[in-house]
Enzyme design. Sequence first.
Site: not given
Length: 255
Positions: A52, A54, A147, A151
């Site tokens: 794309d 930008e 974290e 998990k």
Amino acid sequence: MNMIGPKKVTREERMKIAYSIANQVLERYGSKVQAIGIYGSLARKTDGPFSDIEIKCILNALDEDFSYEWTAGDWKAEVNFDSAEHIIEEATTVDEEWPLTHGQFFNVLPIYDPKNFFTELRAKASSVDSSIFKEAICRTLVEEMYEYIGKMKNIEVRGPQTFLPILAMEIATAGAMILGLHNKQLFSTSAQVLSEALSLTDQPEGFDDLCELVMSGKLSDPQHIIAICENYWDSLLKWSSLHGYQIECSTAIPW
């Protein structure tokens, strides 16, 4: 029936479109425009046939930043409108995704830049103090990695094991970000994060095994994934302590 793209567009065609968009911005905003530049793969000259476009537009007296994203069928464009004050603040802020997100401030290809704004922006982005990077690494260790490991340990106890492949990818990516911050190294694109991180120096032991596991796609053995991730976590803690990246431990609420 013609299907909407993305379709193959040459670099020359993509650059022509970018300059056309820039001219329209200049026609619409006139003297309010401070600078216009291309960023992303097109600026780095690594764009592919389906990439794309930008563009960053710096406007004077802009109360609130905004952006437009659209497709013309064959190609897609994103145009960001920022104030100079805001983009400088963003460029000099370091968070856990800095190695992936901040290349846009270092590799702008100017289209319109009469006062060398993008050169100044790069200089400011390059002048961030090392202590800020250290703080970002410590935050990543707590907010992301700790974290993720929690998990993983829950999965080891009660499942579901089907989430382990995704979790291994997240742990590897967070590890790459920590390594990028440690080396103050930018990654070119999300598709290259792990492979580029593997080329960096001073890695925790086991990081290469984790990345190779994820990149190979051989993520069907739950116990193997857990063993690789736990080994990396143990090594990461030792590596962090060696470099003074501490996980702050406190029973008090931090306010």
